[in-house]
Write a protein that holds these residues in place. Sequence first.
Motif, PDB file in Angstrom:
ATOM      1  N   ILE A 121       0.840  -1.198   0.000  1.00 31.42           N
ATOM      2  CA  ILE A 121       0.000   0.000   0.000  1.00 31.42           C
ATOM      3  C   ILE A 121       0.874   1.247   0.000  1.00 31.42           C
ATOM      4  O   ILE A 121       0.655   2.193  -0.780  1.00 31.42           O
ATOM      5  N   LEU A 122       1.893   1.265   0.850  1.00 37.94           N
ATOM      6  CA  LEU A 122       2.821   2.398   0.857  1.00 37.94           C
ATOM      7  C   LEU A 122       3.582   2.480  -0.465  1.00 37.94           C
ATOM      8  O   LEU A 122       3.882   3.580  -0.954  1.00 37.94           O
ATOM      9  N   ASP A 123       3.889   1.325  -1.055  1.00 40.82           N
ATOM     10  CA  ASP A 123       4.556   1.314  -2.359  1.00 40.82           C
ATOM     11  C   ASP A 123       3.665   1.938  -3.426  1.00 40.82           C
ATOM     12  O   ASP A 123       4.141   2.681  -4.297  1.00 40.82           O
ATOM     13  N   ALA A 124       2.364   1.655  -3.373  1.00 38.19           N
ATOM     14  CA  ALA A 124       1.438   2.249  -4.344  1.00 38.19           C
ATOM     15  C   ALA A 124       1.411   3.770  -4.224  1.00 38.19           C
ATOM     16  O   ALA A 124       1.437   4.489  -5.236  1.00 38.19           O
ATOM     17  N   PHE A 125       1.375   4.270  -2.985  1.00 38.19           N
ATOM     18  CA  PHE A 125       1.425   5.722  -2.802  1.00 38.19           C
ATOM     19  C   PHE A 125       2.727   6.285  -3.386  1.00 38.19           C
ATOM     20  O   PHE A 125       2.723   7.341  -4.035  1.00 38.19           O
ATOM     21  N   ARG A 127       4.539   5.107  -5.833  1.00 40.71           N
ATOM     22  CA  ARG A 127       4.449   5.083  -7.295  1.00 40.71           C
ATOM     23  C   ARG A 127       3.640   6.261  -7.838  1.00 40.71           C
ATOM     24  O   ARG A 127       3.898   6.749  -8.934  1.00 40.71           O
ATOM     25  N   LEU A 128       2.656   6.667  -7.050  1.00 38.45           N
ATOM     26  CA  LEU A 128       1.786   7.761  -7.473  1.00 38.45           C
ATOM     27  C   LEU A 128       2.355   9.131  -7.112  1.00 38.45           C
ATOM     28  O   LEU A 128       1.781  10.158  -7.485  1.00 38.45           O
ATOM     29  N   GLY A 129       3.459   9.149  -6.383  1.00 39.96           N
ATOM     30  CA  GLY A 129       4.066  10.411  -5.993  1.00 39.96           C
ATOM     31  C   GLY A 129       3.399  11.055  -4.791  1.00 39.96           C
ATOM     32  O   GLY A 129       3.525  12.273  -4.584  1.00 39.96           O
ATOM     33  N   VAL A 130       2.718  10.246  -3.982  1.00 38.78           N
ATOM     34  CA  VAL A 130       2.063  10.753  -2.775  1.00 38.78           C
ATOM     35  C   VAL A 130       2.968  10.445  -1.582  1.00 38.78           C
ATOM     36  O   VAL A 130       3.249   9.275  -1.311  1.00 38.78           O
ATOM     37  N   PRO A 131       3.436  11.445  -0.846  1.00 37.76           N
ATOM     38  CA  PRO A 131       4.404  11.232   0.245  1.00 37.76           C
ATOM     39  C   PRO A 131       3.750  10.689   1.512  1.00 37.76           C
ATOM     40  O   PRO A 131       3.773  11.321   2.572  1.00 37.76           O
ATOM     41  N   ALA A 132       3.176   9.503   1.400  1.00 37.91           N
ATOM     42  CA  ALA A 132       2.440   8.916   2.525  1.00 37.91           C
ATOM     43  C   ALA A 132       3.356   8.071   3.398  1.00 37.91           C
ATOM     44  O   ALA A 132       4.331   7.494   2.925  1.00 37.91           O
ATOM     45  N   ARG A 133       3.010   7.993   4.682  1.00 32.39           N
ATOM     46  CA  ARG A 133       3.767   7.163   5.620  1.00 32.39           C
ATOM     47  C   ARG A 133       2.875   6.878   6.826  1.00 32.39           C
ATOM     48  O   ARG A 133       1.813   7.491   6.990  1.00 32.39           O
ATOM     49  N   ALA A 231      -2.131   1.368  -9.930  1.00 31.12           N
ATOM     50  CA  ALA A 231      -0.928   1.389  -9.085  1.00 31.12           C
ATOM     51  C   ALA A 231      -1.100   0.473  -7.881  1.00 31.12           C
ATOM     52  O   ALA A 231      -0.169  -0.248  -7.491  1.00 31.12           O
ATOM     53  N   VAL A 232      -2.281   0.483  -7.277  1.00 31.16           N
ATOM     54  CA  VAL A 232      -2.538  -0.393  -6.137  1.00 31.16           C
ATOM     55  C   VAL A 232      -2.479  -1.855  -6.577  1.00 31.16           C
ATOM     56  O   VAL A 232      -1.852  -2.698  -5.923  1.00 31.16           O
ATOM     57  N   GLU A 233      -3.122  -2.154  -7.694  1.00 30.35           N
ATOM     58  CA  GLU A 233      -3.115  -3.529  -8.192  1.00 30.35           C
ATOM     59  C   GLU A 233      -1.703  -4.008  -8.517  1.00 30.35           C
ATOM     60  O   GLU A 233      -1.316  -5.130  -8.163  1.00 30.35           O
TER      61      GLU A 233
END
Length: 276
Positions: A121-125, A127-133, A231-233
């Motif tokens: 899930i963090l990897d998907a973020f 890939r999308l350029g969302v700085p999630a943690r 991206a999630v898939e």
Amino acid sequence: MDASDALADREWRLIREEAWSGPMNMALDEVAAETAAAGGPRTLRVYRWEPGTLSLGYHQDPDTVDWAHCEREGIGVTRRPTGGGGIYHDAHGDISYTIVAPDGELPGDLVESYRRLCTPILDAFDRLGVPARFAETGRPAVHEPACYLRELHPAHDVVVPGADGPRKVSGNAQHRRADAVVQHGSLTYAVSPERHLSVFADPGADAETFRERVTGIADHADVDRATAVAAVESSLREWADAETGAWTDAELSRGRELAAEKYGAETWTRRRPGQR
């Protein structure tokens, strides 16, 4: 996934995004757990909710729901087997996923288990350029019945840091059966505060407050929802080295049975805290 991981070298299937009602989505999670526990494939699934649905936490008081509004607007209501507050899901603002594996293949430590299963899930973020943690610091609760307005939990809440504090972008929860673990979660694609708050009898917050606490993929990346779903898939598939799969006829039949008799029944959705 590392070769020494207990989840590696197992049979995984990815069921790409499908649209189901709220009761059927929860029923299929249970079906996937039954399949994994019986020696079948472990399941990764991505899905959306049609019609729009309020999913209640397992212990949530039904009096927190504006039932008349939900009925008037055609919003479904179901109850999750996991804890937490209520989440409004619809086919635009929400991307949901589930990971299911036998219990013995996952760490007994809850935090470690979340860290492992949230990796894709963090990897998907990313890939999308969302700085999630994962959340590192809490923010006091604004409205306990609403999952996204509760106090942040560093084990399973994913946020995007900002100058005004972290804003939640994903909530994740686990249901640990005796024979299997189900982790499911919601990634916010687009924030719709009015729709989210309107399903509660007394939302305890306004749209501005909601936006101060919640963010979505579309706020940080110029991508459409289909790109975010892909991206999630892809992240899930690569994490588990999964093959694209599908439900069997028997699983769908079992899912419809559970949806009708359990997850769509008022004895489940309107169950009082403490009732079984």
